[in-house]
Write a protein that holds these residues in place. Structure first.
Motif, PDB file in Angstrom:
ATOM      1  N   PHE A   1      -4.041  43.606  56.713  1.00 32.06           N
ATOM      2  CA  PHE A   1      -3.758  43.233  55.393  1.00 32.06           C
ATOM      3  C   PHE A   1      -2.960  44.306  54.578  1.00 32.06           C
ATOM      4  O   PHE A   1      -1.935  43.953  54.040  1.00 32.06           O
ATOM      5  CB  PHE A   1      -4.988  43.211  54.655  1.00 32.06           C
ATOM      6  CG  PHE A   1      -4.866  42.547  53.115  1.00 32.06           C
ATOM      7  CD1 PHE A   1      -4.555  41.110  52.835  1.00 32.06           C
ATOM      8  CD2 PHE A   1      -4.634  43.478  51.990  1.00 32.06           C
ATOM      9  CE1 PHE A   1      -4.282  40.858  51.602  1.00 32.06           C
ATOM     10  CE2 PHE A   1      -4.381  42.851  50.617  1.00 32.06           C
ATOM     11  CZ  PHE A   1      -4.305  41.690  50.450  1.00 32.06           C
ATOM     12  N   ILE A   2      -3.215  45.655  55.080  1.00 38.34           N
ATOM     13  CA  ILE A   2      -2.471  46.721  54.593  1.00 38.34           C
ATOM     14  C   ILE A   2      -0.956  46.616  55.221  1.00 38.34           C
ATOM     15  O   ILE A   2      -0.014  46.888  54.347  1.00 38.34           O
ATOM     16  CB  ILE A   2      -3.056  48.190  55.028  1.00 38.34           C
ATOM     17  CG1 ILE A   2      -4.449  48.282  54.302  1.00 38.34           C
ATOM     18  CG2 ILE A   2      -2.243  49.290  54.806  1.00 38.34           C
ATOM     19  CD1 ILE A   2      -5.149  49.592  54.758  1.00 38.34           C
ATOM     20  N   PHE A   3      -1.070  46.259  56.447  1.00 37.26           N
ATOM     21  CA  PHE A   3       0.589  46.046  56.797  1.00 37.26           C
ATOM     22  C   PHE A   3       1.313  45.308  56.409  1.00 37.26           C
ATOM     23  O   PHE A   3       2.293  45.373  55.777  1.00 37.26           O
ATOM     24  CB  PHE A   3       0.458  46.039  58.442  1.00 37.26           C
ATOM     25  CG  PHE A   3       1.827  45.936  59.221  1.00 37.26           C
ATOM     26  CD1 PHE A   3       2.812  46.872  59.243  1.00 37.26           C
ATOM     27  CD2 PHE A   3       2.248  44.555  59.331  1.00 37.26           C
ATOM     28  CE1 PHE A   3       3.810  46.627  59.736  1.00 37.26           C
ATOM     29  CE2 PHE A   3       3.484  44.326  60.002  1.00 37.26           C
ATOM     30  CZ  PHE A   3       4.288  45.488  60.338  1.00 37.26           C
ATOM     31  N   ILE A   4       0.827  43.972  56.041  1.00 35.65           N
ATOM     32  CA  ILE A   4       1.336  42.955  55.496  1.00 35.65           C
ATOM     33  C   ILE A   4       1.747  43.097  54.003  1.00 35.65           C
ATOM     34  O   ILE A   4       2.894  42.835  53.398  1.00 35.65           O
ATOM     35  CB  ILE A   4       0.782  41.426  55.640  1.00 35.65           C
ATOM     36  CG1 ILE A   4       0.686  40.960  56.867  1.00 35.65           C
ATOM     37  CG2 ILE A   4       1.320  40.279  54.807  1.00 35.65           C
ATOM     38  CD1 ILE A   4      -0.377  40.126  57.270  1.00 35.65           C
ATOM     39  N   GLY A   5       0.617  43.722  53.258  1.00 37.61           N
ATOM     40  CA  GLY A   5       0.903  44.105  52.048  1.00 37.61           C
ATOM     41  C   GLY A   5       2.015  45.293  51.549  1.00 37.61           C
ATOM     42  O   GLY A   5       2.933  44.924  50.676  1.00 37.61           O
TER      43      GLY A   5
END
Length: 99
Positions: free
Chosen positions: A39-43
């Motif tokens: 989620f952190i990477f995509i966000g």
């Protein structure tokens, strides 16, 4: 500091919900870590691109100040707090409302 205050309210709700209803958000620390990193990477990629393209921006009047790679600290906290809180809220509500 408005952005941080909103995140703190969401986080407090998450903690109270987990404590009162003994909600387990994830079955293991490994799955929590994998989900968080994804989620952190995509966000980060999404936000970084949108800010660079001028699709949106962050008003420094409502932020603490520190930025990393062009994104404010609060945005990184958002990537961590909101997914956990959302899943916690879903699991709590699903105990009381059956489809």
């Amino acid at each position: 500091m408005s952005y941080l205050q909103i995140l703190l309210v969401v986080y407090i709700f998450f903690l109270v919900s987990n404590y009162c209803f003994k909600t387990k958000v994830y079955s293991s620390p490994k799955s929590a870590t994998i989900f968080s990193l994804c989620f952190i990477f995509i966000g980060f990629v999404w936000d970084y691109y949108a800010v660079r393209q001028g699709h949106w921006s962050f008003n420094s009047k409502f932020l603490l100040g520190p930025k990393y790679f062009g994104l404010p600290l609060e945005e990184y906290l958002f990537f961590i707090i909101v997914p956990y809180s959302s899943i916690s809220f879903y699991k709590t509500i699903s105990r009381f409302v059956k489809p």
